[in-house]
Design a protein around this motif. Structure first.
Motif, PDB file in Angstrom:
ATOM      1  N   GLN A 380       0.855  -1.186   0.000  1.00  0.00           N
ATOM      2  CA  GLN A 380       0.000   0.000   0.000  1.00  0.00           C
ATOM      3  C   GLN A 380       0.894   1.241   0.000  1.00  0.00           C
ATOM      4  OE1 GLN A 380      -2.748   0.204   3.265  1.00  0.00           O
ATOM      5  NE2 GLN A 380      -3.480   2.244   2.755  1.00  0.00           N
ATOM      6  N   ASP A 432       2.081   4.974  13.846  1.00  0.00           N
ATOM      7  CA  ASP A 432       0.761   5.599  13.939  1.00  0.00           C
ATOM      8  C   ASP A 432      -0.372   4.630  13.612  1.00  0.00           C
ATOM      9  OD1 ASP A 432       1.907   8.015  14.624  1.00  0.00           O
ATOM     10  OD2 ASP A 432       1.946   8.767  12.563  1.00  0.00           O
ATOM     11  N   ASN A 433      -0.023   3.456  13.065  1.00  0.00           N
ATOM     12  CA  ASN A 433      -1.065   2.513  12.640  1.00  0.00           C
ATOM     13  C   ASN A 433      -0.893   1.143  13.298  1.00  0.00           C
ATOM     14  OD1 ASN A 433      -2.759   3.801  10.207  1.00  0.00           O
ATOM     15  ND2 ASN A 433      -0.643   4.526  10.078  1.00  0.00           N
ATOM     16  N   LYS A 434      -0.411   1.146  14.531  1.00  0.00           N
ATOM     17  CA  LYS A 434      -0.233  -0.119  15.252  1.00  0.00           C
ATOM     18  C   LYS A 434      -1.551  -0.856  15.468  1.00  0.00           C
ATOM     19  CE  LYS A 434       1.881   1.979  18.599  1.00  0.00           C
ATOM     20  NZ  LYS A 434       2.587   2.284  19.857  1.00  0.00           N
ATOM     21  N   HIS A 435      -2.634  -0.104  15.443  1.00  0.00           N
ATOM     22  CA  HIS A 435      -3.944  -0.713  15.681  1.00  0.00           C
ATOM     23  C   HIS A 435      -4.455  -1.505  14.476  1.00  0.00           C
ATOM     24  CE1 HIS A 435      -4.528   3.204  13.794  1.00  0.00           C
ATOM     25  NE2 HIS A 435      -5.661   2.737  13.289  1.00  0.00           N
ATOM     26  N   GLU A 436      -3.824  -1.357  13.318  1.00  0.00           N
ATOM     27  CA  GLU A 436      -4.279  -2.051  12.117  1.00  0.00           C
ATOM     28  C   GLU A 436      -3.795  -3.511  12.114  1.00  0.00           C
ATOM     29  OE1 GLU A 436      -6.321  -0.888   9.976  1.00  0.00           O
ATOM     30  OE2 GLU A 436      -6.346   1.219  10.613  1.00  0.00           O
ATOM     31  N   ASP A 437      -4.531  -4.335  11.366  1.00  0.00           N
ATOM     32  CA  ASP A 437      -4.201  -5.759  11.308  1.00  0.00           C
ATOM     33  C   ASP A 437      -2.866  -5.993  10.594  1.00  0.00           C
ATOM     34  OD1 ASP A 437      -6.582  -6.339  12.556  1.00  0.00           O
ATOM     35  OD2 ASP A 437      -7.682  -6.682  10.682  1.00  0.00           O
ATOM     36  N   GLN A 440       1.412  -5.741   7.625  1.00  0.00           N
ATOM     37  CA  GLN A 440       1.344  -4.429   6.992  1.00  0.00           C
ATOM     38  C   GLN A 440       2.488  -4.326   5.985  1.00  0.00           C
ATOM     39  OE1 GLN A 440       0.578  -0.880   9.341  1.00  0.00           O
ATOM     40  NE2 GLN A 440      -0.076  -2.119  11.080  1.00  0.00           N
ATOM     41  N   HIS A 471       5.246  -8.017  10.324  1.00  0.00           N
ATOM     42  CA  HIS A 471       4.399  -9.105  10.836  1.00  0.00           C
ATOM     43  C   HIS A 471       5.262 -10.010  11.712  1.00  0.00           C
ATOM     44  CE1 HIS A 471       5.975 -12.124   7.952  1.00  0.00           C
ATOM     45  NE2 HIS A 471       5.951 -11.135   7.065  1.00  0.00           N
TER      46      HIS A 471
END
Length: 551
Positions: A380, A432-437, A440, A471
């Motif tokens: 992405q 900033d996106n540690k909450h995403e599955d 990455q 991951h």
């Protein structure tokens, strides 16, 4: 950006008698923005390049010129105080530079004390990089006595009562127990000694850049003050003192200089000597566009900008710039002030007198191919700012700090330099996106900037492609396979060699070079170091690569 708040009555007290509606219409023409207002007060945002306007006194000074009410270079008298500040050579390793001034006859009644404190904090942010580069102390001059000493002290020596406390604390206790100490302890964490400012009788005024002492606390009854500015950049330290002294002088403060005695030299601060910059009439008219200003007209406009000017000939003027105008770095900056005083709204819009046929640059064609390859592999795209900070770019990445392009007037403390790598921006994105599955997979195609003395503008721009994968089982084999696939699809061959990149795990990182018919690349790939991962508060393994397109 910094926002200052003041009452309409404050401007009237300083000689600006203008109705509220007219004031609100006029302020944006002076390179500011109205944030909010009501019947009594107004909030105004000024660009960081004008720290002299971060006090109501500075706003009034600029306003008087803009309205042609008071023009020309403000002249502030500086008397010698005969007092000295002696700098201990040992403090040079910690926070080497200091500037001092005494100001008599100040007025802190009403809201003025609050305004001064706000002014101080705004300067800490705009110039001081949240006190790292510059820190300011304002003290009651009547409770201390010269000569003053700027020293380095051990962590558990020279205790004093810091602001908002009622018992003495050692420097180490302040850094671990006091709110301000905890907030700014990182500025001194690399040192085993801390800076202090003491007076003749060893009374402690402050512990820069952390906190002042209760002894010299300012209140509404104080009339005489000492201003100290300490920091890592001598030029910024002196500029900050000039801005503060000039602001107090606008409301009748009497400036007295002090001698700062270093081990190898003695200087007198503040130095309010004007800068000198020549400006050309033809360049001013060309840059503003649609104007036919004469040298005499430009002299008048410069006078309204609070500059003095001498006409050398029909096409050139010598301009005298007040010491508080630290934003004037080039002739173009002077022209900007001419345009502001001329009134931007009076300048007619014009179409450029050229015709072109547009076509897509070859770089953007290849960039589209890179995107197609990366997205096809499940990545992405991320688009981040070119601006970053030394802490994120070097310290968190375990990289040695090298010469780089710094931002002269940073808007925020985390945007102080122009990047030379894309990796830390991608790490910040993961943070900033540690909450995403997981997993990455992100990539970025972007510009970096290097210092280059051989170039006219002293910099070179280069294109880079970088990617990170995060991951639980990410490893060197995966990133090598990814690197190989990317280069094959872009048409480059691949040669790898050993690397000692400190951002990666030793033995699990490699340098890469490659060539194709369109040019060559160089870069690296591997497993990010656990320490770097921790610095960005991540919890899973991260692998990545970065390649630079050389031509």
């Amino acid at each position: 950006m910094p926002v200052i708040t003041f009452k309409y009555q404050d401007l009237k007290d300083l000689g600006i008698d203008m109705e509220k509606d007219e004031l609100i219409d006029t302020l944006p023409m002076m390179a500011s923005d109205i944030e909010d207002f009501d019947d009594e007060e107004i909030k105004v945002e000024f660009f960081p390049n004008r720290p002299d306007n971060l006090s109501v006194e500075g706003v009034a000074r600029s306003f008087k010129g803009f309205l042609n009410q008071e023009t020309g270079l403000p002249k502030y008298e500086v008397e010698e105080s005969g007092e000295k500040v002696i700098v201990d050579p040992e403090v040079a390793k910690i926070r080497p530079y200091i500037a001092f001034a005494k100001i008599e006859g100040v007025d802190f009644s009403g809201d003025k004390l609050k305004y001064v404190m706000d002014f101080q904090e705004n300067l800490h942010w705009v110039i001081g990089r949240d006190r790292k580069k510059v820190a300011i102390g304002i003290h009651n001059a009547d409770v201390v006595e010269a000569p003053y000493n700027y020293i380095a002290t051990a962590k558990d020596e020279n205790s004093f009562v810091p602001l908002e406390k009622d018992a003495p604390m050692t420097p180490e206790e302040i850094l671990t127990e006091h709110d301000k100490g905890v907030a700014y302890a990182h500025l001194l964490e690399d040192f085993d000694k801390y800076p202090l400012i003491l007076d003749k009788d060893n009374q402690i005024l402050s512990m820069p850049p952390i906190i002042n002492g209760e002894l010299t606390k300012i209140n509404e009854n104080v009339e005489n003050i000492i201003v100290d500015v300490t920091g890592m950049d001598e030029r910024a330290v002196n500029q900050t003192l000039n801005i503060i002294c000039s602001s107090f002088a606008e409301v009748g403060g009497k400036i007295k200089s002090m001698e700062v005695v270093y081990d190898d030299r003695t200087i007198t601060t503040p130095d309010l000597t004007p800068q000198v910059q020549n400006v050309h009439v033809d360049l001013a008219n060309e840059l503003i566009g649609g104007t036919h200003l004469t040298a005499e007209e430009i002299k008048q406009l410069l006078s309204q900008a609070r500059f003095d000017a001498e006409i050398i000939d029909d096409n050139e003027l010598k301009v005298y710039i007040p010491s508080y105008r630290i934003d004037i770095l080039h002739e173009v900056d002077v022209v900007e002030n001419i345009a502001i005083q001329y009134r931007i709204k009076k300048i007619d819009a014009q179409l450029p007198n050229i015709s072109t046929v547009a076509y897509e640059h070859e770089w953007f064609t290849s960039e589209a191919t890179m995107r197609e390859v990366m997205i096809g592999m499940g990545f992405q795209e991320v688009m981040s700012l070119m601006l970053t900070s030394e802490e994120s770019h070097y310290e968190k990445m375990k990289q040695k700090e090298e010469d780089h392009v710094q931002v002269a007037r940073p808007i925020t403390i985390d945007r102080t330099m122009i990047r030379t790598s894309l990796i830390n921006s991608l790490m910040e994105f993961l943070e900033d996106n540690k909450h995403e599955d997981l997993p990455q997979k992100i990539f970025e195609i972007g510009d970096v900037l290097y210092l280059d003395e051989s170039k006219e503008n002293k910099v070179t721009t280069s294109k880079k492609l970088a990617a990170l994968i995060c991951h639980s089982t990410a490893n060197f084999t995966e990133i090598k396979s990814t690197m190989t696939t990317v280069l094959e699809n872009l048409g480059y061959n691949m040669e790898i060699s050993d690397s000692e990149n400190p951002s990666f795990i030793p033995g699990r990182v490699a340098n890469v070079e490659g060539k194709s018919g369109n040019g060559s690349i160089k870069g690296f790939f591997g497993e990010i170091s656990p320490e770097v991962i921790t610095n960005f508060t991540l919890e899973y393994p991260v692998i990545g690569f970065e390649i630079e397109f050389l031509n």
